[in-house]
Enzyme design. Structure first.
Site, PDB file in Angstrom:
ATOM      1  N   ASP A 284      56.434  -1.948  53.927  1.00  0.00           N
ATOM      2  CA  ASP A 284      56.289  -0.489  53.915  1.00  0.00           C
ATOM      3  C   ASP A 284      54.845  -0.014  53.809  1.00  0.00           C
ATOM      4  O   ASP A 284      54.441   0.935  54.489  1.00  0.00           O
ATOM      5  CB  ASP A 284      57.147   0.128  52.812  1.00  0.00           C
ATOM      6  CG  ASP A 284      56.950  -0.518  51.449  1.00  0.00           C
ATOM      7  OD1 ASP A 284      56.076  -1.386  51.281  1.00  0.00           O
ATOM      8  OD2 ASP A 284      57.700  -0.141  50.524  1.00  0.00           O
TER       9      ASP A 284
ATOM     10  N   MET B 291      59.374  -4.033  50.198  1.00  0.00           N
ATOM     11  CA  MET B 291      58.991  -5.440  50.168  1.00  0.00           C
ATOM     12  C   MET B 291      59.675  -6.191  49.017  1.00  0.00           C
ATOM     13  O   MET B 291      60.283  -5.597  48.142  1.00  0.00           O
ATOM     14  CB  MET B 291      57.469  -5.558  50.042  1.00  0.00           C
ATOM     15  CG  MET B 291      56.710  -4.953  51.204  1.00  0.00           C
ATOM     16  SD  MET B 291      54.914  -5.069  51.026  1.00  0.00           S
ATOM     17  CE  MET B 291      54.666  -6.853  51.167  1.00  0.00           C
ATOM     18  N   HIS B 292      59.548  -7.520  49.063  1.00  0.00           N
ATOM     19  CA  HIS B 292      59.838  -8.437  47.944  1.00  0.00           C
ATOM     20  C   HIS B 292      61.312  -8.666  47.656  1.00  0.00           C
ATOM     21  O   HIS B 292      61.652  -9.515  46.837  1.00  0.00           O
ATOM     22  CB  HIS B 292      59.171  -7.956  46.649  1.00  0.00           C
ATOM     23  CG  HIS B 292      57.747  -7.544  46.772  1.00  0.00           C
ATOM     24  ND1 HIS B 292      56.785  -8.348  47.346  1.00  0.00           N
ATOM     25  CD2 HIS B 292      57.109  -6.399  46.411  1.00  0.00           C
ATOM     26  CE1 HIS B 292      55.618  -7.718  47.317  1.00  0.00           C
ATOM     27  NE2 HIS B 292      55.792  -6.537  46.767  1.00  0.00           N
TER      28      HIS B 292
END
Length: 479
Positions: free
Chosen positions: A233, A77-78
């Site tokens: 995830d 992520m991110h």
């Protein structure tokens, strides 16, 4: 058949399952991370595409793929993947553990609307402050930028030819109105962006598009293979572990550490540094406590002493009370509960008797104390955790799980052998999208054994956790 692709930090994993969710084939391709400066963490998105080609070629050598119906995506992520008007990548992707934008994150977080709308602190690792950093430090990139994609969604763009994301991953950007499950125009405007810079949104169990014919032909797939929304995830791992109902939770001992609890309603508590995100399934949310260095801390110590994680943890014997040596696992800052990008790790209480075994135990204990911080933060929001399942490479150590069960005062179930993580969860989401199905397909794996708390040592570990908390406060004031 259904395929799950999990784009992780260290590699891309592919899992192929049939209608009964039986594993048919699997493949992995490694990925590397570059760290040009302290606090920076980057990957080249072209490497993700090369990894996808590699795993698809390997799968085709294991199994006939002509019966594939759908693909699901999971991913780290991110990350900030920045594209120009032609869809070309403008710079390396800044990853989830890249903390260079801590000043920009603090500046955004000073405005109450970010927490009010997104439901979360604006953490340095999130996507919005990374883009703010680019605007301030790389104006030539900023001027050309036309689209911001998360890592797995750049992979999706290559697969289907359209920019699409889904709710669970989008919630980690700081631009999503997490309660409404839609981009926030107010937060985008505060970043000098519009919806045109964002991908279209779908739910994780919905269809996001259809695989391009050229890729289908190259990989020996039928035309019309759909690509599901998928998930970030951790949400994908939750689907794989069957953690989709209130009270269900998992503890992930991976590179980073996650305590993840499913929730039927949106109940944010940003000041606690607990992450409140959309789940991968419609009308569901989840909360997470996140620590940045879990097995990462153990692997760091293993490299320091010239060993490996398995060798360090396989002969620790029966659970013992915390040692005099105390380890703070803040190798690159910390999220829950501190939101402190400047925090750094430390060993305290070293003595002549501190050998490799004592150091190993201290690392396992320190990371476990960090999980206890997460657990207390989640419970403080009112989240109930009635069952807990272990996942990730660190869960192979019963000694580590004994520490955690005793600290959290909760049994921890260990699944039977198998990979029930992000790739498997992504494959389940593909199955849901192809069959218009829901959470009934996300059943929990069979339990191999359960680790129970050790009541004899519970007080000693509570005392160790109190000392750990005090050490963080003392070092924060000193360093």
């Amino acid at each position: 058949m259904y395929l799950g692709l999990d784009l992780g930090t260290s590699g891309l994993k592919a899992v192929l399952i049939d209608d009964n969710q039986t594993l048919c084939a699997e493949a992995t391709a490694p990925l590397s991370v570059t760290r040009p400066q302290s606090g920076w963490s980057e990957q080249n998105p072209a490497d993700w595409l090369a990894a996808a080609e590699a795993v698809m070629s390997e799968l085709a050598g294991q199994h006939d793929l002509k019966g594939l119906r759908a693909i699901g995506l999971s991913g780290q992520m991110h990350g900030a993947t920045l594209l120009d008007a032609a869809g070309d990548v403008l710079r390396p992707c800044m990853l989830w553990n890249d903390t260079r934008s801590h000043r920009q994150a603090a500046s955004l977080d000073d405005d109450p609307k970010w927490r009010d709308i997104s439901g979360n602190i604006v953490f340095p690792g999130f996507t919005a402050p990374k883009v703010a950093w680019v605007r301030e430090n790389e104006p030539e990139v900023w001027q050309k930028m036309r689209k911001v994609l998360l890592p797995k969604d750049y992979l999706r763009l290559w697969l289907i030819g359209e920019a699409v994301s889904e709710m669970s991953d989008a919630a980690g950007t700081s631009w999503l109105d997490t309660g409404r499950r839609d981009w926030s125009d107010a937060l985008l405007e505060a970043s000098a962006l519009t919806r045109e810079h964002m991908p279209r949104l779908v739910e994780g169990s919905q269809v996001s598009g259809v695989l391009r014919d050229t890729l289908a032909a190259r990989w020996g797939l039928p035309k019309g293979v759909i690509v599901a929304g998928g998930a970030g995830d951790n949400a994908a791992a939750a689907v794989g572990m069957g953690v989709v109902k209130p009270g269900q939770a998992f503890i992930s001992l991976g590179t980073s550490g996650v305590l993840f609890a499913a929730s039927p309603a949106y109940q944010p508590d940003a000041p606690s540094a607990v992450h409140t995100f959309c789940h991968a399934l419609p009308n569901t949310w989840h909360q997470m406590g996140v620590i940045l260095a879990c097995t990462d801390a153990l692997n760091w110590f293993a490299n320091l002493v010239g060993s490996d994680a398995k060798s360090l943890t396989q002969n620790l014997g029966a659970l013992a009370a915390p040692s005099e040596t105390l380890f703070l696992p803040y190798l690159g800052g910390e999220r829950t509960p501190h939101n402190d990008a400047a925090a750094r790790g430390a060993f305290l209480g070293l003595g002549h008797a501190t050998d490799q075994t004592a150091g190993t135990r201290a690392v396992l204990e320190g990371v476990s104390f960090a999980f206890k911080d997460c657990y207390d933060a989640l419970r403080g929001t009112g989240t109930q955790i009635n069952s807990l399942v272990a996942v990730g490479g660190g869960s192979l150590s019963d000694y580590w799980l004994n520490i955690l069960a005793t600290l959290l005062d909760m049994p921890i179930d260990v699944p039977k052998a198998g990979d029930f993580g992000g790739a498997f969860g992504a494959a389940r989401l593909a199955q849901m999208a192809a069959n218009d199905a829901g959470p009934e397909l996300a059943v929990a794996p069979d339990t191999d054994h359960t680790i129970f708390p050790n009541p004899v040592l519970s007080e000693a570990f509570r005392a160790g956790h109190a000392q750990y908390r005090a050490a963080y406060r003392a070092l924060k004031e000193t360093l």
